[in-house]
Design an enzyme around this catalytic site. Structure first.
Site, PDB file in Angstrom:
ATOM      1  N   ASP A 148     -19.295  11.683  27.584  1.00 32.92           N
ATOM      2  CA  ASP A 148     -19.898  12.247  28.884  1.00 32.92           C
ATOM      3  C   ASP A 148     -19.275  13.524  29.416  1.00 32.92           C
ATOM      4  O   ASP A 148     -17.961  13.669  29.266  1.00 32.92           O
ATOM      5  CB  ASP A 148     -19.454  11.228  29.914  1.00 32.92           C
ATOM      6  CG  ASP A 148     -20.263  11.197  31.249  1.00 32.92           C
ATOM      7  OD1 ASP A 148     -20.402  12.409  31.576  1.00 32.92           O
ATOM      8  OD2 ASP A 148     -20.692  10.524  31.683  1.00 32.92           O
ATOM      9  N   ILE A 149     -20.124  14.569  29.647  1.00 29.32           N
ATOM     10  CA  ILE A 149     -19.632  15.596  30.230  1.00 29.32           C
ATOM     11  C   ILE A 149     -18.955  15.621  31.283  1.00 29.32           C
ATOM     12  O   ILE A 149     -18.423  16.808  31.746  1.00 29.32           O
ATOM     13  CB  ILE A 149     -20.568  17.023  29.969  1.00 29.32           C
ATOM     14  CG1 ILE A 149     -21.942  16.846  30.990  1.00 29.32           C
ATOM     15  CG2 ILE A 149     -21.087  17.158  28.446  1.00 29.32           C
ATOM     16  CD1 ILE A 149     -22.842  17.822  30.968  1.00 29.32           C
ATOM     17  N   ASN A 158     -26.326   1.963  34.872  1.00 35.63           N
ATOM     18  CA  ASN A 158     -27.257   1.908  36.274  1.00 35.63           C
ATOM     19  C   ASN A 158     -28.468   2.149  36.076  1.00 35.63           C
ATOM     20  O   ASN A 158     -29.028   2.776  35.061  1.00 35.63           O
ATOM     21  CB  ASN A 158     -26.624   3.318  37.068  1.00 35.63           C
ATOM     22  CG  ASN A 158     -24.945   3.085  37.466  1.00 35.63           C
ATOM     23  OD1 ASN A 158     -24.407   2.096  37.455  1.00 35.63           O
ATOM     24  ND2 ASN A 158     -24.561   4.391  37.263  1.00 35.63           N
ATOM     25  N   HIS A 200     -28.358   4.597  29.900  1.00 35.78           N
ATOM     26  CA  HIS A 200     -27.312   4.908  29.286  1.00 35.78           C
ATOM     27  C   HIS A 200     -26.028   3.940  29.599  1.00 35.78           C
ATOM     28  O   HIS A 200     -26.233   3.778  30.800  1.00 35.78           O
ATOM     29  CB  HIS A 200     -26.777   6.560  29.418  1.00 35.78           C
ATOM     30  CG  HIS A 200     -27.029   6.782  30.728  1.00 35.78           C
ATOM     31  ND1 HIS A 200     -28.024   7.114  31.502  1.00 35.78           N
ATOM     32  CD2 HIS A 200     -26.007   7.111  31.950  1.00 35.78           C
ATOM     33  CE1 HIS A 200     -27.837   7.454  32.766  1.00 35.78           C
ATOM     34  NE2 HIS A 200     -26.747   7.703  32.988  1.00 35.78           N
ATOM     35  N   HIS A 226     -22.218   3.289  30.365  1.00 40.59           N
ATOM     36  CA  HIS A 226     -20.945   4.115  30.416  1.00 40.59           C
ATOM     37  C   HIS A 226     -19.824   3.020  29.741  1.00 40.59           C
ATOM     38  O   HIS A 226     -19.622   2.079  30.064  1.00 40.59           O
ATOM     39  CB  HIS A 226     -20.653   4.388  31.907  1.00 40.59           C
ATOM     40  CG  HIS A 226     -21.515   5.379  32.738  1.00 40.59           C
ATOM     41  ND1 HIS A 226     -21.495   6.514  32.660  1.00 40.59           N
ATOM     42  CD2 HIS A 226     -22.900   4.882  33.163  1.00 40.59           C
ATOM     43  CE1 HIS A 226     -22.442   7.121  33.452  1.00 40.59           C
ATOM     44  NE2 HIS A 226     -23.310   6.145  33.937  1.00 40.59           N
ATOM     45  N   GLN A 285     -28.208   5.891  38.987  1.00 42.74           N
ATOM     46  CA  GLN A 285     -28.588   6.592  37.512  1.00 42.74           C
ATOM     47  C   GLN A 285     -29.141   8.195  37.858  1.00 42.74           C
ATOM     48  O   GLN A 285     -29.914   8.238  38.778  1.00 42.74           O
ATOM     49  CB  GLN A 285     -29.942   5.817  37.333  1.00 42.74           C
ATOM     50  CG  GLN A 285     -30.328   6.127  35.847  1.00 42.74           C
ATOM     51  CD  GLN A 285     -31.412   5.315  35.384  1.00 42.74           C
ATOM     52  OE1 GLN A 285     -32.107   4.546  36.040  1.00 42.74           O
ATOM     53  NE2 GLN A 285     -31.761   5.523  33.976  1.00 42.74           N
TER      54      GLN A 285
END
Ligand SMILES: [Zn+2]
Length: 142
Positions: free
Chosen positions: A33-34, A89, A102, A104, A96
């Site tokens: 994750d960025i 989410n 996606h 996490h 979301q």
């Protein structure tokens, strides 16, 4: 592969946007994750574009969550965290941000200072029974 041309995660899958890849499976990929909540925060996404968990066929759900569990084990083994959150989410109201489903995977440690903002309540047993009946009635369409 079903793809949304405006989707940032579809662009990552197509190699048009770089990402730090972690793992792959038949139907899913995992990458860093960025905007990590904690160091090691990894995302697991289906290769095909689905908006929410409710849109994915069962075999895709199984593959995405199977890869998420493998990534969670790898993070725990390699980073030495005490535990992890595995969160997903659905909908903007639920947090979301990217409209491509996606999962996490977030490493956690005691005293890491990451707040858990959800308030818990106390439910009456009668209320729980009536809610269970309501959700059961929805299972027919699910
Ligand atoms: Zn997408």
């Amino acid at each position: 592969v079903a793809r949304d041309p405006d989707c940032v995660f579809c662009k990552i899958i197509a190699g048009e946007i770089p990402a730090a890849g972690v793992a792959e499976s038949d139907l899913a990929i995992a990458f860093m994750d960025i905007g990590p909540i904690a160091e090691g925060h990894t995302l697991v996404i289906p290769r095909d574009h689905y908006e929410t968990v409710m849109d994915m066929p069962p075999e895709v759900v199984a593959d995405v969550y199977g890869l998420a569990a493998r990534v969670a084990r790898a993070i725990k083994a390699s980073m030495g965290c005490e535990g992890l959150n595995v969160l997903q989410n659905n909908g903007a109201c639920a947090g979301q941000v990217v409209g491509h489903v996606h999962v996490h995977v977030i490493p956690r440690d005691s005293g890491d200072g990451i707040a858990w903002p959800w308030p818990s309540t106390e439910a009456e047993p009668d209320r729980l029974a009536s809610l269970a009946e309501r959700i059961k009635s929805g299972m027919n369409e699910a």
